[in-house]
Design a protein around this motif. Structure first.
Motif, short mmCIF file in Angstrom:
data_model
loop_
_atom_site.label_atom_id
_atom_site.label_comp_id
_atom_site.label_asym_id
_atom_site.label_seq_id
_atom_site.Cartn_x
_atom_site.Cartn_y
_atom_site.Cartn_z
N CYS A 235 48.02 29.33 28.50
CA CYS A 235 46.79 28.34 28.14
C CYS A 235 46.01 28.77 27.02
O CYS A 235 45.57 29.95 27.17
N TYR A 236 46.14 28.14 25.74
CA TYR A 236 45.41 28.83 24.75
C TYR A 236 44.19 27.94 24.41
O TYR A 236 44.23 26.70 24.25
N CYS A 237 42.77 28.46 24.38
CA CYS A 237 41.69 27.55 24.17
C CYS A 237 41.48 27.31 22.72
O CYS A 237 41.38 28.27 22.03
N ALA A 238 41.46 26.18 22.25
CA ALA A 238 41.17 25.63 21.02
C ALA A 238 39.65 25.60 20.41
O ALA A 238 39.53 25.43 19.16
N ASP A 239 38.95 26.06 21.34
CA ASP A 239 37.43 26.19 20.94
C ASP A 239 37.36 27.30 19.75
O ASP A 239 37.90 28.31 19.76
N ILE A 251 34.09 27.54 33.29
CA ILE A 251 35.45 27.16 33.18
C ILE A 251 36.22 28.18 33.61
O ILE A 251 37.38 28.00 33.85
N VAL A 252 35.90 29.50 33.44
CA VAL A 252 36.95 30.58 33.32
C VAL A 252 37.05 30.87 35.12
O VAL A 252 38.26 31.05 35.52
N PHE A 268 45.45 33.26 29.97
CA PHE A 268 44.57 32.27 29.20
C PHE A 268 44.06 33.45 27.95
O PHE A 268 43.86 34.55 28.17
N GLN A 269 44.18 32.75 26.81
CA GLN A 269 43.45 33.39 25.36
C GLN A 269 42.74 32.37 24.80
O GLN A 269 42.91 31.49 24.84
N ALA A 270 41.72 32.83 24.08
CA ALA A 270 40.68 32.11 23.50
C ALA A 270 40.09 32.70 22.01
O ALA A 270 40.46 33.89 21.86
N LYS A 294 44.47 38.09 28.07
CA LYS A 294 45.52 38.34 26.91
C LYS A 294 44.94 39.19 26.10
O LYS A 294 45.24 39.24 24.87
N GLY A 295 43.64 39.67 26.10
CA GLY A 295 43.19 40.71 25.36
C GLY A 295 41.51 39.91 24.59
O GLY A 295 41.57 38.51 24.39
#
Length: 640
Positions: A235-239, A251-252, A268-270, A294-295
């Motif tokens: 899941c990649y967060c587009a914010d 949310i996390v 999860f990455q953002a 993911k870092g």
């Protein structure tokens, strides 16, 4: 009543066996079909979300009335060819272009086979266009549209997008059939808010004049539930700035709860907020403890204040960066920094010194360098801005990494900055080479131990060490290192001429496309032990004590993951394991003498070149995953 068939195209590259959902296209469809009039006139037929054979894709269509194309740098040229092919077979089909890659000056505005271009956020404009095409609204009243009328190009009024509500394509079921029918693994986009308070000149968010709009938290939770239920791994967060709001921590927590109960999402990455480092650390600590991290990004873009002023950006203080890096390292959390090469005001010296600062403050594992790109809707792409800083750009083949090459041979292109008033082209090439060398030989580990030791014990600047390495390579062109550096210069010199690429490939490592820094590491890794034999004369120039140098060399060779890695037991007269471990955590305590035997466990490192490249270099490229950390003492006796 005969329904009008609607198709949407948002082709994405394939990463191994994974591809992203067509989230932007899905959002437009989901929003439009909440309107009962749209629903009564149109039938949504299908998404085109892969770069497949165009003739085959057109052949699957059933009398398309309208096809919408969502465009970015990775699909723009493909979309144009696809749209032209549709128009040739279905001349009455309405073709609509939109997305980050289009603006009022885009060439698609002049293409006869493109009927409408939507500017900016597209949900409301797209809905109104659908209504207009069936006679239920006036085209002239729709904002932010370019179209052709009687051979003349028209543009409607420009205004900030008004989107009363967000409608989720996940929850409306638009992606259900993709998961059910497709053998590929899908990655998801999570959007919890839209907009950005910053005005970075290089980013296409910087020119969008809209406030940050937070989306309904119940919808966000429901989308996470959908991803969990459908076993979506990534899941990649587009914010634009995740961690900006207090609720982002909640949310996390919800993501972690679903992960703990179902196993999904796995990662999860953002793109994290630049101005809330403590909150971002707490978020990544929780994700890391759950195995989902993911870092974390500790970005700077440039370390030069002149550059920061030119791009309207402010960095965190370096003292705060040092503290955060220590916290991330001590908690075992991958943290990486980002630098953009070619920003206005940067010189070779300021760029090199910026690398030096990051290394001195402890960022040994992951500095990601990106060449500056003139994004279509960015402030930096404005002609006045280009003229002010004498920005020179070239059209270069678009450089997506870790993807399977496009078998359809439709190339994508980017406008890359290769020089400014402060950075001549030759110096731009030098910047690229030293950044790639630092990534390949330091971050990925090949000479990291030597550079760290010489900095702390001999006062040798990191960048002095790597500049001397480049000079050694030039003077010894037939060595493994010499060939690798020559490879870099050859690649970067072609780019300003308009016939180069920021990528490379090696059939020994499989099909994937690699960035040049990782390609350089892989080149050396094939001749791993020969590299260290040949580089020894260079290393000796820094040492009076050859026995000490040989100890570092033995430790260095053993801890870097490579296709020949084997578990080894090594005896030392110095405690190298503790020495470097302390430095990685920004807790230097000096080198202790004694008798030490350490076991360096290389179990699980693939020996197959393609598997090694994929699992170690690609998957582990951030946060020091290329360094073996499974090390234990078999004997530990300090003597001083």
């Amino acid at each position: 009543m005969l329904m009008k068939n609607l198709y949407m195209a948002q082709p994405n590259s394939q990463y191994g066996n994974s591809v992203y959902f067509p989230y932007a296209a899905g959002s437009l469809v989901a929003y439009a079909f909440e309107d009962e009039q749209v629903k009564s006139e149109y039938e949504f037929k299908n998404f085109f979300y892969k770069r497949q054979n165009i003739d085959k894709a057109v052949g699957t269509m059933e009398n398309p009335f309208i096809v919408g194309f969502s465009c970015y740098v990775w699909n723009y040229e493909y979309n144009k060819i696809f749209a032209k092919a549709i128009k040739e077979k279905y001349p009455r089909c309405v073709i609509v272009f939109g997305g980050h890659q289009v603006n009022a000056d885009s060439d698609v505005c002049d293409l006869e086979y493109v009927d409408y271009v939507l500017l900016g956020e597209g949900e409301e404009s797209f809905r109104l266009l659908l209504l207009s095409l069936c006679g239920k609204s006036e085209l002239e009243d729709i904002p932010n549209i370019i179209y052709r009328h009687n051979g003349e190009i028209k543009r409607t009024k420009s205004e900030i997008a008004c989107i009363p509500q967000r409608v989720s394509p996940y929850l409306k079921g638009y992606f259900d059939s993709l998961v059910e029918d497709e053998e590929l693994e899908f990655s998801s986009i999570l959007e919890t808010n839209r907009g950005c308070p910053n005005k970075c000149a290089f980013c296409d968010w910087g020119n969008i004049k809209s406030r940050v709009r937070m989306y309904d938290i119940e919808t966000v939770h429901a989308e996470i539930d959908w991803m969990s239920e459908h076993k979506i791994e990534y899941c990649y967060c587009a914010d634009a700035n995740f961690g900006l709001f207090p609720r982002d921590e909640e949310i996390v927590d919800y993501l972690i709860d679903r992960h703990n109960k179902t196993g999904y999402p796995q990662k999860f990455q953002a793109t994290y907020s630049k101005n809330n480092p403590d909150k971002v650390f707490r978020i990544n600590k929780r994700l890391n403890e759950a195995g989902m991290c993911k870092g974390a990004t500790l970005s700077f873009q440039s370390m030069s204040q002149d550059v920061l002023d030119n791009i309207y950006r402010k960095n965190m203080p370096l003292t705060k960066f040092h503290e955060l890096l220590r916290m991330y390292n001590s908690n075992g959390i991958s943290a990486y920094s980002e630098i953009i090469l070619g920003l206005p005001g940067e010189t070779y010296e300021s760029f090199r010194d910026g690398i030096e600062q990051l290394l001195e403050y402890g960022q040994h594992m992951s500095i990601n360098f990106f060449n500056c790109e003139l994004l279509t809707n960015s402030i930096m792409n404005d002609p006045e801005y280009i003229s002010k800083y004498k920005i020179r750009s070239v059209i270069a083949e678009q450089h997506q990494y870790h993807v399977v090459p496009d078998k359809n041979s439709i190339k994508e292109f980017s406008r890359m900055v290769v020089g400014t008033s402060s950075l001549p082209v030759e110096k731009w090439i030098d910047c690229n080479v030293i950044s790639s060398v630092v990534r390949a030989f330091h971050n990925l580990g090949l000479l990291q131990c030597f550079a760290i030791y010489l900095y702390y014990e001999k006062g040798v600047r990191y960048t002095d060490f790597y500049e001397k390495l480049i000079l050694f390579a030039k003077q010894n062109p037939n060595t493994v290192c010499g060939k690798a550096i020559d490879f870099l210069y050859g690649k970067y010199r072609k780019i300003p001429e308009g016939n180069g690429s920021f990528t490379c490939s090696d059939p020994d490592y499989g099909e994937l496309i690699w960035p040049l820094d990782e390609g350089t590491f892989l080149m050396v890794a094939k001749d791993y032990y020969k590299f260290y034999v040949e580089i020894t004369p260079f290393l000796k120039t820094f040492f009076d004590d050859e026995a000490l140098m040989n100890e570092i060399l033995s430790y260095q060779k053993a801890i870097v993951k490579n296709p020949c890695s084997e578990t080894v037991e090594l005896s030392f007269k110095h405690d190298w394991f503790r020495y470097f471990s302390d430095i990685y955590q920004n807790a230097y305590s000096g080198l202790k003498a004694g008798d030490f035997i350490v076991k360096i466990n290389a179990a699980g490192i693939p020996h197959s070149l393609p598997d090694f490249a994929r699992e170690i270099v690609w998957f582990g490229r951030r946060g020091g995953q290329n360094i073996i950390k499974d090390i234990e003492y078999l004997k530990k006796e300090n003597t001083g």
